[in-house]
Design an enzyme around this catalytic site. Structure first.
Site, PDB file in Angstrom:
ATOM      1  N   LYS A  60      -7.390   1.417  -3.438  1.00 49.56           N
ATOM      2  CA  LYS A  60      -7.010   1.103  -1.915  1.00 49.56           C
ATOM      3  C   LYS A  60      -7.364   2.215  -1.168  1.00 49.56           C
ATOM      4  CE  LYS A  60      -5.161  -1.039   2.130  1.00 49.56           C
ATOM      5  NZ  LYS A  60      -4.355  -2.087   1.360  1.00 49.56           N
ATOM      6  N   THR A  89       0.917  -1.166   0.154  1.00 51.87           N
ATOM      7  CA  THR A  89      -0.345  -0.088  -0.608  1.00 51.87           C
ATOM      8  C   THR A  89       0.957   1.152   0.232  1.00 51.87           C
ATOM      9  OG1 THR A  89      -2.037  -1.128   1.850  1.00 51.87           O
ATOM     10  CG2 THR A  89      -1.580   1.348   1.291  1.00 51.87           C
ATOM     11  N   LYS A 126       0.005   5.677   8.157  1.00 52.31           N
ATOM     12  CA  LYS A 126       0.671   5.679   7.042  1.00 52.31           C
ATOM     13  C   LYS A 126      -1.119   6.213   6.067  1.00 52.31           C
ATOM     14  CE  LYS A 126       2.033   2.866   4.702  1.00 52.31           C
ATOM     15  NZ  LYS A 126       1.821   1.635   3.426  1.00 52.31           N
TER      16      LYS A 126
END
Length: 290
Positions: A172, A97, A240
């Site tokens: 995502k 990711t 993050k």
């Protein structure tokens, strides 16, 4: 069957690579902590290598699943990176990711080497990786997707090409926006039920059969009530991811006031010492006196 290299054997990659081996693919691995690679080989067979370049040599597909943009560049680029070992025609599939920018950057560098590139982040968490029931959202060219998709199905219940390079990472981001909102809503609902003197478990049983139903409600409400937060995807990683989301939103003009607020709530959980708690720990900050 394909010759596959898998780079990054963390809580996700370890099991994803294992499914590839169990499906009969020839798998070679690299992990920055060699002991983890040795453990994987003991369990699944295959070979481990001291550098990504050596692991990638001779592979049809090279899967990568590491932490962030910098980690990705570290294992893909340079003299010992995966690109240096890959032969023309091979495809790198990035399950990290990461940002859409780094996906586009690596796709350009891959093309210069006559390599394919797909950004293919996953959703489903550790449980999905263990069961082989991940959702894989892919960005890249159709010709590369068509070659990689049958292999990705080794650990996925859904694989879908979303558009050009970067589209997997953007999808995502959509996923993380949804997850954060769902978990905050669930945390507040549980907290409210308890403050109102309701049987919170009973309340969840009732509303789970109506419009409030969700995977998070079904699988996390009980553990949230118990204060158990050891179920895979950590708050540190969610922050993050949300940083990537909010940076992209600044670029494309999307207004994400709730997501920005939830990011700050996760910062409070970190300040409580919950950086390694899973993302359902949003309820913990509601139980803290203010």
């Amino acid at each position: 069957m394909a010759d596959v290299a898998f780079i990054g054997l963390g809580v996700m990659g370890f099991h994803m690579a294992g499914h590839l081996a169990c499906e009969g693919h020839s798998v070679r691995v690299f992990n920055r902590s060699p002991a983890k690679a040795e453990l994987w080989c003991d369990e699944f067979g295959g070979d481990s290598f001291p550098t990504p370049r050596e692991a990638a040599q001779g592979a049809d597909l090279v899967m990568v699943c590491v932490g962030n943009d910098d980690d990705l560049r570290a294992v893909v680029l340079g003299a010992d990176g995966a690109f240096a070992g890959m032969s023309p025609g091979a495809i790198l599939v990035d399950h990290t990711t990461a940002s859409a920018d780094v996906a586009r950057e690596l796709a350009v560098l891959a093309a210069e080497r006559e390599l394919g590139f797909l950004d293919a982040p996953v959703s489903g968490g550790q449980a999905g990786a263990e069961s082989g029931m991940l959702s894989v959202m892919v960005g890249g060219e159709q010709v590369f997707y068509d070659r990689a998709a049958p292999v990705l199905e080794s650990y996925a219940k859904m694989v879908r090409l979303m558009g050009p390079v970067g589209s997997g990472q953007l999808t995502k981001m959509v996923n993380q926006i949804c997850v954060g909102g769902l978990l905050q809503g669930l945390a507040e609902a549980l907290h409210f039920a308890q403050c109102a003197g309701l049987d919170a478990h009973g309340a969840m049983a009732v509303i789970s059969k109506g419009a409030a139903q969700s995977w998070q409600l079904e699988h996390r409400h009980q553990t949230m009530l118990e204060g158990a937060f050891d179920f895979g995807f950590a708050v540190d990683w969610m922050r993050k991811d949300l940083s990537i989301v909010l940076t992209e939103a600044e670029r494309n003009g999307a207004q994400l006031p709730v997501t920005a607020l939830i990011d700050q709530f996760y910062a409070e959980v970190q300040a409580m010492g919950g950086g390694r708690w899973d993302t359902s720990s949003l309820i913990a900050r509601l139980k803290t006196p203010r």
